[in-house]
Design a protein around this motif. Sequence first.
Motif, short mmCIF file in Angstrom:
data_model
loop_
_atom_site.label_atom_id
_atom_site.label_comp_id
_atom_site.label_asym_id
_atom_site.label_seq_id
_atom_site.Cartn_x
_atom_site.Cartn_y
_atom_site.Cartn_z
N GLY A 151 10.23 7.39 5.43
CA GLY A 151 11.01 7.40 4.22
C GLY A 151 10.93 6.16 3.36
N THR A 152 9.98 5.26 3.63
CA THR A 152 9.87 4.05 2.82
C THR A 152 8.87 4.21 1.68
OG1 THR A 152 8.17 3.11 4.25
CG2 THR A 152 10.46 2.54 4.75
N GLY A 153 7.86 5.06 1.83
CA GLY A 153 6.84 5.24 0.80
C GLY A 153 5.73 4.23 0.86
N ILE A 154 5.83 3.30 1.79
CA ILE A 154 4.82 2.24 1.95
C ILE A 154 4.10 2.45 3.28
CG2 ILE A 154 4.46 -0.24 2.15
CD1 ILE A 154 7.09 -0.57 0.58
N ARG A 156 23.81 23.20 -1.29
CA ARG A 156 23.64 22.59 0.03
C ARG A 156 22.20 22.11 0.14
NH1 ARG A 156 25.53 26.95 4.22
NH2 ARG A 156 23.68 27.86 3.30
N THR A 157 22.00 20.83 0.45
CA THR A 157 20.66 20.26 0.55
C THR A 157 20.50 19.48 1.86
OG1 THR A 157 21.32 18.23 -0.59
CG2 THR A 157 20.41 19.99 -1.95
N VAL A 158 19.26 19.31 2.25
CA VAL A 158 18.88 18.50 3.39
C VAL A 158 17.83 17.51 2.90
CG1 VAL A 158 17.89 18.54 5.71
CG2 VAL A 158 19.21 20.47 4.93
N THR A 159 17.90 16.27 3.36
CA THR A 159 16.91 15.28 2.98
C THR A 159 15.83 15.22 4.05
OG1 THR A 159 18.60 14.00 1.87
CG2 THR A 159 16.54 12.88 2.32
N ALA A 160 14.58 15.38 3.64
CA ALA A 160 13.44 15.31 4.55
C ALA A 160 12.65 14.04 4.25
CB ALA A 160 12.55 16.53 4.39
N HIS A 161 12.32 13.29 5.29
CA HIS A 161 11.57 12.04 5.14
C HIS A 161 10.16 12.21 5.67
CE1 HIS A 161 15.15 9.85 4.06
NE2 HIS A 161 15.76 10.34 5.12
N ARG A 217 0.83 -1.20 0.00
CA ARG A 217 0.00 0.00 0.00
C ARG A 217 0.86 1.25 0.00
NH1 ARG A 217 -4.58 1.18 4.23
NH2 ARG A 217 -2.86 2.40 4.91
N ILE A 218 0.53 2.20 -0.83
CA ILE A 218 1.27 3.46 -0.88
C ILE A 218 0.84 4.32 0.30
CG2 ILE A 218 1.61 5.57 -2.21
CD1 ILE A 218 1.28 3.91 -4.72
N CYS A 219 1.81 4.96 0.90
CA CYS A 219 1.55 5.81 2.07
C CYS A 219 0.60 6.95 1.68
CB CYS A 219 2.87 6.38 2.59
SG CYS A 219 2.67 7.51 3.97
N PRO A 220 -0.51 7.12 2.40
CA PRO A 220 -1.46 8.17 2.05
C PRO A 220 -0.97 9.58 2.41
CG PRO A 220 -2.21 7.03 4.00
CD PRO A 220 -1.00 6.29 3.49
N HIS A 221 0.03 9.68 3.26
CA HIS A 221 0.53 10.99 3.68
C HIS A 221 1.45 11.62 2.63
CE1 HIS A 221 -1.12 10.58 7.70
NE2 HIS A 221 -0.74 9.32 7.64
N CYS A 222 2.29 10.77 1.99
CA CYS A 222 3.25 11.32 1.03
C CYS A 222 3.01 10.83 -0.40
CB CYS A 222 4.67 10.96 1.45
SG CYS A 222 5.01 9.19 1.46
N ASP A 223 2.01 10.00 -0.62
CA ASP A 223 1.68 9.43 -1.94
C ASP A 223 2.85 8.71 -2.58
OD1 ASP A 223 -0.97 10.24 -1.90
OD2 ASP A 223 -0.51 12.19 -2.77
N GLY A 224 3.70 8.09 -1.78
CA GLY A 224 4.81 7.30 -2.29
C GLY A 224 6.09 8.08 -2.49
N PHE A 225 6.04 9.42 -2.39
CA PHE A 225 7.24 10.24 -2.50
C PHE A 225 7.74 10.50 -1.09
CE2 PHE A 225 4.81 11.08 -6.33
CZ PHE A 225 5.77 10.86 -7.31
N ALA A 226 8.45 9.54 -0.53
CA ALA A 226 8.77 9.54 0.90
C ALA A 226 9.91 10.45 1.28
CB ALA A 226 9.08 8.12 1.35
N SER A 227 10.81 10.75 0.36
CA SER A 227 11.96 11.59 0.67
C SER A 227 12.04 12.74 -0.31
CB SER A 227 13.26 10.80 0.60
OG SER A 227 13.24 9.77 1.57
N ALA A 228 12.49 13.87 0.18
CA ALA A 228 12.65 15.04 -0.69
C ALA A 228 13.94 15.75 -0.32
CB ALA A 228 11.47 15.99 -0.52
N ALA A 229 14.67 16.21 -1.32
CA ALA A 229 15.88 16.99 -1.09
C ALA A 229 15.49 18.47 -1.13
CB ALA A 229 16.93 16.69 -2.14
N ILE A 230 15.79 19.17 -0.08
CA ILE A 230 15.42 20.58 0.05
C ILE A 230 16.70 21.40 0.04
CG2 ILE A 230 14.28 22.29 1.50
CD1 ILE A 230 12.68 19.92 2.69
#
Length: 61
Positions: free
Chosen positions: A46-49, A35-40, A10-23
């Motif tokens: 951070g799994t997307g599931i 310079r970036t930070v990874t947000a999960h 099942r895809i995570c309903p909070h992030c729609d499968g996009f579990a990590s983002a580089a900001i």
Amino acid sequence: MTDHTTTGPRICPHCDGFASAAITLGGRNAHGHLRTVTAHCPACHGTGIAPTRRNREGARA
């Protein structure tokens, strides 16, 4: 004979499968890289599931 397939995770309903983002933090370091930070996602860590729910004993189905 029919082929039985299992359902995918099942895809995570909070992030729609996009579990990590580089900001980007803005600016560059001495080597010229951004310079970036990874947000999960806090819900799936951070799994997307989506985490599976356990059926409690005695609970109605």
